[in-house]
Design an enzyme around this catalytic site. Structure first.
Site, PDB file in Angstrom:
ATOM      1  N   TYR A 144       1.206   2.712   3.140  1.00 18.72           N
ATOM      2  CA  TYR A 144      -0.226   3.012   3.299  1.00 18.72           C
ATOM      3  C   TYR A 144      -0.455   4.184   4.256  1.00 18.72           C
ATOM      4  O   TYR A 144      -1.523   4.786   4.260  1.00 18.72           O
ATOM      5  CB  TYR A 144      -1.000   1.789   3.809  1.00 18.72           C
ATOM      6  CG  TYR A 144      -1.052   0.631   2.825  1.00 18.72           C
ATOM      7  CD1 TYR A 144      -0.612   0.774   1.514  1.00 18.72           C
ATOM      8  CD2 TYR A 144      -1.541  -0.614   3.199  1.00 18.72           C
ATOM      9  CE1 TYR A 144      -0.640  -0.290   0.622  1.00 18.72           C
ATOM     10  CE2 TYR A 144      -1.580  -1.679   2.316  1.00 18.72           C
ATOM     11  CZ  TYR A 144      -1.131  -1.509   1.024  1.00 18.72           C
ATOM     12  OH  TYR A 144      -1.167  -2.565   0.147  1.00 18.72           O
ATOM     13  N   LYS A 194      12.643  -4.955  -1.195  1.00 19.93           N
ATOM     14  CA  LYS A 194      12.977  -4.524  -2.555  1.00 19.93           C
ATOM     15  C   LYS A 194      14.206  -3.637  -2.358  1.00 19.93           C
ATOM     16  O   LYS A 194      14.219  -2.454  -2.710  1.00 19.93           O
ATOM     17  CB  LYS A 194      11.762  -3.775  -3.142  1.00 19.93           C
ATOM     18  CG  LYS A 194      11.857  -3.461  -4.607  1.00 19.93           C
ATOM     19  CD  LYS A 194      11.665  -4.669  -5.514  1.00 19.93           C
ATOM     20  CE  LYS A 194      11.847  -4.269  -6.962  1.00 19.93           C
ATOM     21  NZ  LYS A 194      12.016  -5.399  -7.879  1.00 19.93           N
ATOM     22  N   ASP A 226       9.507  -9.425  -5.940  1.00 21.60           N
ATOM     23  CA  ASP A 226       9.103 -10.005  -7.227  1.00 21.60           C
ATOM     24  C   ASP A 226       9.489 -11.475  -7.303  1.00 21.60           C
ATOM     25  O   ASP A 226       8.721 -12.328  -7.767  1.00 21.60           O
ATOM     26  CB  ASP A 226       9.671  -9.194  -8.406  1.00 21.60           C
ATOM     27  CG  ASP A 226      11.082  -8.678  -8.152  1.00 21.60           C
ATOM     28  OD1 ASP A 226      11.608  -8.888  -7.033  1.00 21.60           O
ATOM     29  OD2 ASP A 226      11.669  -8.071  -9.060  1.00 21.60           O
ATOM     30  N   ASP A 250       0.517  -7.479   2.202  1.00 23.09           N
ATOM     31  CA  ASP A 250      -0.871  -7.444   1.741  1.00 23.09           C
ATOM     32  C   ASP A 250      -1.008  -8.326   0.491  1.00 23.09           C
ATOM     33  O   ASP A 250      -1.872  -9.203   0.389  1.00 23.09           O
ATOM     34  CB  ASP A 250      -1.211  -5.973   1.419  1.00 23.09           C
ATOM     35  CG  ASP A 250      -2.667  -5.753   1.079  1.00 23.09           C
ATOM     36  OD1 ASP A 250      -3.448  -6.722   1.162  1.00 23.09           O
ATOM     37  OD2 ASP A 250      -3.018  -4.616   0.720  1.00 23.09           O
ATOM     38  N   ASP A 254      -2.394 -12.549   0.183  1.00 24.17           N
ATOM     39  CA  ASP A 254      -3.513 -12.944  -0.681  1.00 24.17           C
ATOM     40  C   ASP A 254      -3.081 -13.983  -1.711  1.00 24.17           C
ATOM     41  O   ASP A 254      -3.836 -14.896  -2.039  1.00 24.17           O
ATOM     42  CB  ASP A 254      -4.112 -11.724  -1.392  1.00 24.17           C
ATOM     43  CG  ASP A 254      -5.244 -11.105  -0.582  1.00 24.17           C
ATOM     44  OD1 ASP A 254      -5.453 -11.542   0.569  1.00 24.17           O
ATOM     45  OD2 ASP A 254      -5.921 -10.193  -1.090  1.00 24.17           O
TER      46      ASP A 254
END
Ligand code: NAD
Length: 361
Positions: A144, A194, A226, A250, A254
């Site tokens: 980000y 990852k 994943d 993030d 959620d």
């Protein structure tokens, strides 16, 4: 010594739920023999109305003075037409995070046994004990913020670029937060990466392994992001603390929140190295129910409990607040968002819910 707390109720139900959190903290002060000093200040839409600024200087001073910041919620239809950079959420929350270098975001996703039916997960998966996961997300680095960043022209074609960068010291300090938190819980850290395709994530895994050597009593496992997204739904019980970078955290925080099914129950914390923190419910200002004494104050009250734990090291007091919330739910008390009309449930308003929780401490 008094613990100094900046109180920023904000807008909408932020004001209502903050009142209840303060009630609970007053009770904590008298039960545990600790002293809190509160200073209240304007933030968000309320501050725009009074000072034409979502995070005015007076509020900055109060936040600078404080050891911890309790934040209600900001925003609402009245300010929706302001330019994006002046919107209450963006102009209030982001500058606070930046000003105090709040690099660690802690978001518990807890399904209390009394609220199991709110979870979208099947009973076979959830069992009858609910679950309790803490997502520790790196908040100030990663893709980000990495540069180069932007949309550029090249040979008459446009290309969008974001850059995933993590420095070893950034990974190390967030990993420490996760391991320390796990030490106060079930002593397990699941680190998310990852590493099969991203170099920054190879470094991530490497540094997390190094940090783990300093915490021999904590069990560390690594998950590709994943797989973690699937495992959260297949068997949430396998997780205690989830450690992740900014973007993966993030998304997973959620997902974990959704598995609890009740936004009015979710607290959060963002802290820096000196344990100064911003404590706020995950929900917003809920203009649709503001002013009706209908908001669920639990997320705000549980955020105050996180403040006791992470900024003040008052673990017993934090646990007492969490237990009080659980007891009141077990006794059947429900605000409107949680009320299903089932036998044994008692519908109460915001202030009565707060009273009951305070009484149980
Ligand atoms: P919201 O979280 O305010 O509300 C979503 C839904 O959940 C609404 O139906 C609301 O009534 C319900 N809800 C939320 N909290 C509740 C609680 N404690 N008890 C009972 N019900 C609750 O999200 P939204 O409607 O998308 O946003 C409303 C405003 O809040 C917007 O201006 C938005 O920008 C702002 N917002 C602020 C924050 C923040 O301050 N951190 C976060 C999210 C949204």
């Amino acid at each position: 010594m008094a613990y100094k707390i900046a109180v920023l109720p904000g807008d909408g139900i932020g004001v209502e739920v903050m009142r209840e959190a303060l009630k609970v903290l007053d009770r904590v002060a008298s039960k545990f023999g600790v002293e809190f000093e509160f200073k209240e200040a304007l933030i968000g839409g309320a501050a725009i109305d009074a000072k034409q600024d979502a995070f005015p200087d007076e509020t900055k001073e109060v936040c600078d003075w404080a050891d911890a910041i309790l934040f209600g919620a900001v925003g609402g239809p009245k300010w929706e037409n302001l330019p994006p950079e002046k919107q209450p959420e963006r102009a209030a929350l982001l500058p606070i995070r930046k000003r105090y270098g709040l690099f660690a975001n802690l978001r518990p996703a807890i399904v209390f046994p009394a609220l199991i039916e709110a979870s979208p997960l099947k009973k076979e998966i959830l069992g009858d004990k609910g679950f309790d996961i803490l997502v520790v997300r790196e908040l100030t680095g990663g893709i980000y913020f990495g540069t180069p960043k932007g949309i550029f022209e090249e040979d008459g074609k446009r290309k969008g670029i974001d850059t995933l960068i993590y420095y070893d010291w950034e990974i190390e300090r967030i990993a420490r937060v996760a391991f320390e938190a796990a030490g106060k819980r079930r002593k397990k850290v699941a680190s998310i990466d990852k590493a099969n395709v991203l170099n920054a994530m190879v470094l991530w895994r490497d540094v997390v392994n190094e940090v783990a050597k300093g915490y021999p009593d904590i069990e560390l496992s690594h998950y590709l992001v994943d797989n973690a997204a699937m495992q959260l739904i297949r068997n949430p019980h396998q997780f205690d603390v989830i450690l992740a970078g900014n973007m993966f955290g993030d998304i997973l925080s959620d997902e974990a929140a959704m598995l609890t099914g009740s936004i009015g129950m979710l607290p959060s914390a963002s802290v820096n190295e000196s344990k100064k923190g911003l404590y706020e419910p995950v929900h917003g200002s809920a203009p649709d129910i503001a002013g009706q004494n209908a908001a669920n104050p639990c997320a705000m009250i549980l955020s105050a409990a996180m403040m006791l734990r992470y900024s003040f090291d008052l673990e017993d007091a934090a646990k007492a607040v969490e237990k009080a919330v659980e007891s009141v739910l077990n006794e059947g008390f429900r605000t409107k968002d949680l009320y299903t009309g089932k036998e044994g449930e008692i519908l109460v308003g915001t202030s009565e819910m707060g009273d009951r929780i305070a009484e149980r401490i």
